[in-house]
Design an enzyme around this catalytic site. Sequence first.
Site, short mmCIF file in Angstrom:
data_model
loop_
_atom_site.label_atom_id
_atom_site.label_comp_id
_atom_site.label_asym_id
_atom_site.label_seq_id
_atom_site.Cartn_x
_atom_site.Cartn_y
_atom_site.Cartn_z
N ASN A 42 2.27 1.46 4.37
CA ASN A 42 2.56 0.18 5.07
C ASN A 42 2.22 0.26 6.56
O ASN A 42 2.89 -0.36 7.39
CB ASN A 42 4.02 -0.25 4.85
CG ASN A 42 4.32 -1.68 5.30
OD1 ASN A 42 5.44 -1.97 5.74
ND2 ASN A 42 3.38 -2.58 5.22
N CYS B 78 -1.52 0.69 7.32
CA CYS B 78 -2.96 0.38 7.43
C CYS B 78 -3.32 -0.84 6.59
O CYS B 78 -3.52 -1.94 7.12
CB CYS B 78 -3.81 1.57 6.97
SG CYS B 78 -3.60 3.06 7.98
N ARG B 79 -3.40 -0.69 5.27
CA ARG B 79 -3.97 -1.76 4.44
C ARG B 79 -3.05 -2.97 4.27
O ARG B 79 -3.49 -4.11 4.45
CB ARG B 79 -4.34 -1.19 3.06
CG ARG B 79 -5.48 -0.20 3.12
CD ARG B 79 -5.60 0.60 1.84
NE ARG B 79 -4.48 1.52 1.68
CZ ARG B 79 -4.28 2.31 0.64
NH1 ARG B 79 -5.13 2.27 -0.36
NH2 ARG B 79 -3.25 3.13 0.59
N SER B 80 -1.79 -2.73 3.89
CA SER B 80 -0.94 -3.92 3.62
C SER B 80 -0.58 -4.71 4.88
O SER B 80 -0.53 -5.95 4.80
CB SER B 80 0.30 -3.55 2.79
OG SER B 80 1.12 -2.63 3.44
N CYS C 140 0.87 -1.18 0.00
CA CYS C 140 0.00 0.00 0.00
C CYS C 140 0.91 1.23 0.00
O CYS C 140 2.08 1.14 -0.38
CB CYS C 140 -0.98 -0.02 1.18
SG CYS C 140 -0.21 -0.04 2.81
N ASP D 4 -8.06 4.02 0.85
CA ASP D 4 -7.12 4.40 1.91
C ASP D 4 -7.92 4.88 3.13
O ASP D 4 -8.64 5.88 3.04
CB ASP D 4 -6.24 5.53 1.33
CG ASP D 4 -5.25 6.06 2.32
OD1 ASP D 4 -5.28 5.63 3.49
OD2 ASP D 4 -4.44 6.92 1.93
P1 4NP Z 1 -1.82 2.78 4.03
O1 4NP Z 1 -2.49 4.12 4.60
O2 4NP Z 1 -1.26 3.14 2.67
O3 4NP Z 1 -2.97 1.83 3.93
O4 4NP Z 1 -0.77 2.35 5.04
C1 4NP Z 1 -1.79 5.32 4.70
C2 4NP Z 1 -0.97 5.55 5.78
C3 4NP Z 1 -0.32 6.76 5.91
C4 4NP Z 1 -0.49 7.74 4.95
C5 4NP Z 1 -1.31 7.50 3.86
C6 4NP Z 1 -1.96 6.29 3.74
N1 4NP Z 1 0.15 8.98 5.09
O5 4NP Z 1 -0.10 9.89 4.28
O6 4NP Z 1 0.96 9.16 6.03
#
Ligand code: 4NP
Length: 159
Positions: free
Chosen positions: A10, A12-14, A7, A126
């Site tokens: 790294n 939340c989703r992955s 993702c 996201d």
């Molecule tokens: P992820 O979510 O891609 O599912 O881990 C996010 C985590 C942090 C951010 C964006 C998306 N960020 O902008 O910090």
Amino acid sequence: MKVLFVCLGNICRSPIAQGIFEASLKSNPDADSIISFVDSAGTANYHIGKLPDERMRKTAIEHGFNIDHLRGRQVSEKDFEDFDYILAMDKRNYENLMKVCPESQRSKVSLFLSHHETSNLTEVPDPFHGDEQDFIDVLNLIKHGSSSVLNKILNDAAL
Ligand code: 4NP
């Protein structure tokens, strides 16, 4: 087989995809014998070494998964060599992976939900700027997507 979930951050989703996928291997010895390694990574470098997002960890625990041992890392060029299946959570991540993926490894990279035939969604949204329900929805979507990915890998292995 080695499987990498990707993702943006790294956190939340992955990581939840990794946790859910690893849990499914524990209850499926056939799959466990085919898949030797599961990992997750982010296309961005914002959260290297960090725990998964607190809201994702809480939602995970509430649904029977523990991802507290995971730490953020960024995708590296070596991942394209090391992994057999590289699953991107959304199109932006997919495109960013494809920009750096060597020509010979491009078939390894796919959208995570492209293997989930009954979903109308093509991307896992996201949840970072979302609320508690968004994290629950993401977990449930990833649960379904993860079982489709496992079926895809098992089908490929049987060919
Ligand atoms: P992820 O979510 O891609 O599912 O881990 C996010 C985590 C942090 C951010 C964006 C998306 N960020 O902008 O910090």
